[in-house]
Design a protein around this motif. Structure first.
Motif, PDB file in Angstrom:
ATOM      1  N   HIS A 109       1.028  -0.866  -0.008  1.00 62.40           N
ATOM      2  CA  HIS A 109      -0.216  -0.041  -0.177  1.00 62.40           C
ATOM      3  C   HIS A 109       1.105   0.957   0.605  1.00 62.40           C
ATOM      4  O   HIS A 109       2.400   1.193   0.488  1.00 62.40           O
ATOM      5  N   ILE A 110       0.535   1.878  -0.829  1.00 66.11           N
ATOM      6  CA  ILE A 110       0.924   3.810  -0.632  1.00 66.11           C
ATOM      7  C   ILE A 110       0.797   4.302   0.644  1.00 66.11           C
ATOM      8  O   ILE A 110      -0.629   3.914   0.888  1.00 66.11           O
ATOM      9  N   ASP A 126      -4.540   9.415  -4.374  1.00 64.78           N
ATOM     10  CA  ASP A 126      -3.657   8.169  -3.663  1.00 64.78           C
ATOM     11  C   ASP A 126      -4.778   6.937  -4.038  1.00 64.78           C
ATOM     12  O   ASP A 126      -4.224   6.057  -4.212  1.00 64.78           O
ATOM     13  N   GLU A 127      -6.365   7.162  -4.547  1.00 70.45           N
ATOM     14  CA  GLU A 127      -6.929   5.740  -4.737  1.00 70.45           C
ATOM     15  C   GLU A 127      -6.472   5.488  -5.764  1.00 70.45           C
ATOM     16  O   GLU A 127      -6.633   4.412  -5.997  1.00 70.45           O
ATOM     17  N   GLN A 139      -2.983   3.714  -6.219  1.00 73.10           N
ATOM     18  CA  GLN A 139      -3.091   2.454  -4.909  1.00 73.10           C
ATOM     19  C   GLN A 139      -4.046   1.600  -6.304  1.00 73.10           C
ATOM     20  O   GLN A 139      -3.793  -0.021  -5.849  1.00 73.10           O
ATOM     21  N   ARG A 159      -0.862   0.567  -8.932  1.00 73.29           N
ATOM     22  CA  ARG A 159       0.324  -0.114  -7.850  1.00 73.29           C
ATOM     23  C   ARG A 159      -0.767  -1.491  -7.955  1.00 73.29           C
ATOM     24  O   ARG A 159       0.170  -2.513  -8.539  1.00 73.29           O
ATOM     25  N   GLU A 160      -1.411  -1.835  -7.758  1.00 68.97           N
ATOM     26  CA  GLU A 160      -1.655  -3.371  -7.060  1.00 68.97           C
ATOM     27  C   GLU A 160      -2.128  -3.676  -9.337  1.00 68.97           C
ATOM     28  O   GLU A 160      -1.825  -5.305  -8.646  1.00 68.97           O
TER      29      GLU A 160
END
Length: 598
Positions: free
Chosen positions: A133-134, A542-543, A546, A549-550
């Motif tokens: 997670h960031i 941020d969402e 994320q 990122r996933e």
């Protein structure tokens, strides 16, 4: 010294090392406040303190070296001739046995370069070691001076306040766009209000860490044909100088002195020379911008603002005898630029400073001229896109994006003839924007192709200083080489790299290594001054980061092969090619290339 870069600690270590090595006290050296206080005391006690130091260490110091350099317009030809003669001399001195030995060693080197290295002996991280997670960045957006959104980000900024403002260029006529970079370059250097350029420069040095303006082309996260255009103003100062810094911005934006032709001429020549000198160091970037200029609407504007077109325009302006027409264009840009309904600001400072900052910023925004408030966008297609809310208490930020629903990408090959002994080669491919799932796969693929194929082909075998692949935020997949003795052969290496990727000739370990490399960039340290910048400029929450990122974590072998076939294969997506370098006989005979002289 208080400004925190991402390497702040390392910089301080280097700063204290010399003193510490000579038995100085490193702790005392880090007490910057007391040092400045001591310096002020010395100045107070002796007003000629600095003059005496200059006399002691410079004027009367006999330990010096004077080095003179003289230009030679035949320098390159002489260097090439010397190299040719030296090579001929060495070849002549070789016996047949020496030549055979060199040939055999070349074959041995080629075989060794083609053999995969054994990396099992090296220590390595695993993908599972990466933080899933960031970290969350706390932001708040409020409206100031009526309806101007201001993003506040509380950070440990070491007593420094960081300010940014973004102004849209949607109201700017198309013919003025090429002059925006020049406008940005000279705006803070020509004087303002009652200050001439010397007085302004002195005030900037006394009160701030610098004032800057830069053109921006910000691609949309979801659509390749959509982007935001504008100018980003940025500066920072000690908290006690905030009011002075914002007053300087108010004077510059309201009353710029765009009529000082003599100093403007000096600035133009400096800017043109700086751009020209930067081409050899950044040739691969110029080639990449050019290659992507016909693949998306944002690419064309990026070429206008920061590509070879801008280098050539500045060269022409620097050669002009009468600069009044150019100053007239800059005046028109200034009149179009400032409109409070297309302005947004951001501030990074400590939580304790925020109330003071809010008051000063409110006064600054109210001081800006309101005369252009009723401007209508010149761009025919402007869409309003709300940025994700920074927090539950934040007001919405509306970004006005330019879109072209009728845009069709065009494939083009351009060769810029430049007096270099080497080439800079780039091939650009239109792929997928940031929010698309395929973007994550393409990002991993770019790193994989660089490390496992292109580095070997372009640098080790081809002799270039560097080369590789990368994916831009705007979805442009670029294959490039840097200071490359080859040209069209490198383009063939790009084709081989795509074939290699389509065939899936890589292992799970290769994929994991590529992910580690990508995450080292994704998770690179962010300075307190830059926290929240992605949200401010691109509307990235941020969402959204994320989710991306996933998607990076989830990329597998099949995904990489699929995106290779879907986007990189010739005929599937639009490709653009650009080459910067010397005359090339094979390209000159090929009618598919556009040849541009410098």
């Amino acid at each position: 010294m208080k400004h925190q870069s991402v390497s702040f600690g390392l910089t301080l270590t280097s700063y204290i090392a010399s003193c510490w090595n000579h038995d100085g006290d490193p702790i005392e050296l880090l007490k910057l406040g007391s040092q400045v206080a001591q310096f002020r005391k010395c100045l107070e006690e002796n007003p000629r303190f600095l003059q005496e130091k200059v006399k002691q260490y410079f004027k009367n110091n006999q330990h010096k070296l004077t080095l003179s350099m003289k230009p030679d317009d035949k320098y390159s030809e002489k260097q090439a001739q010397m190299e040719t003669e030296k090579l001929q001399q060495k070849v002549t001195s070789l016996s047949p046995e020496d030549k055979q030995q060199i040939y055999e060693k070349g074959l041995e080197l080629q075989a060794q370069q083609s053999r995969p290295p054994d990396v099992s002996c090296l220590p390595a991280l695993r993908v599972s070691d990466i933080e899933p997670h960031i970290p969350v960045t706390e932001l708040e957006v409020v409206q100031a001076a009526g309806d101007t959104p201001v993003q506040y980000c509380a950070q440990p900024t070491n007593g420094v306040v960081y300010f940014r403002a973004f102004c849209s260029l949607n109201a700017l006529p198309v013919e003025l766009r090429p002059y925006v970079p020049l406008f940005c370059s000279v705006l803070t250097k020509l004087g303002c209000g009652s200050l001439d350029y010397r007085e302004l420069a002195q005030q900037v040095e006394l009160k701030t860490g610098g004032l800057a303006a830069a053109p921006q082309v910000l691609p949309d996260d979801s659509h390749l044909n959509t982007y935001e255009q504008g100018v980003l103003f940025s500066s920072f100062c000690l908290d006690r100088n905030l009011a002075d810094m914002m007053h300087l911005w108010s004077e510059i934006l309201n009353n710029p002195r765009l009529e000082e032709e003599e100093h403007f001429r000096v600035l133009v020549r400096m800017a043109a020379q700086e751009l020209s000198n930067g081409v050899p160091d950044s040739g691969h970037l110029y080639a990449s911008i050019r290659a992507g200029s016909t693949l998306a609407p944002a690419g064309d504007l990026q070429e206008t603002f920061g590509g070879m077109d801008q280098v050539l325009l500045m060269k022409r302006i620097a050669e002009m005898t009468d600069l009044q027409p150019v100053l007239g264009k800059l005046l028109r840009i200034w009149k179009h630029l400032l409109s409070c309904d297309s302005l947004r600001c951001s501030v990074n400072a400590t939580a304790q400073q925020m109330s003071q900052v809010a008051g000063v910023l409110e006064a600054f925004l109210r001081s800006l001229s309101q005369s252009e408030k009723q401007q209508r966008p010149v761009c025919p297609h402007v869409v309003e896109k709300p940025a994700p809310k920074a927090s539950s208490r934040s007001c919405p930020v509306i970004r006005r994006l330019v879109t072209d629903p009728t845009f069709e990408p065009c494939q083009m090959k351009t060769h810029f003839l430049l007096p270099f002994p080497v080439n800079y080669v780039a091939e650009c491919i239109r792929t997928a924007p940031y929010a698309a799932r395929d973007h994550a796969s393409l990002k991993i693929l770019a790193r994989l192709m660089t490390a496992k194929f292109l580095h070997t082909e372009i640098r080790e075998k081809g002799g270039a200083y560097g080369g590789g692949a990368r994916l831009s935020y705007g979805g442009m997949f670029t294959l490039y080489s840097y200071r490359d003795p080859r040209s069209t052969e490198t383009l063939q290496s790009f084709i081989k790299a795509i074939d290699w990727a389509k065939a899936g000739r890589f292992t799970q370990q290769d994929i994991d290594e590529a992910k580690l490399s990508v995450f080292s960039a994704v998770d690179a340290p962010v300075a307190p001054s830059d926290k929240g910048l992605d949200h401010f400029l691109y509307g990235l929450s941020d969402e959204m980061k994320q989710i991306h990122r996933e998607q990076l974590f989830a990329v597998g072998h099949e995904d990489l092969v699929n995106v290779s076939n879907r986007y990189l294969d010739t005929g599937r997506s639009a490709h653009g090619v650009a080459l910067l370098g010397p005359d090339n006989a094979s390209i000159a005979k090929d009618p598919s290339w556009v040849i541009r002289q410098r």
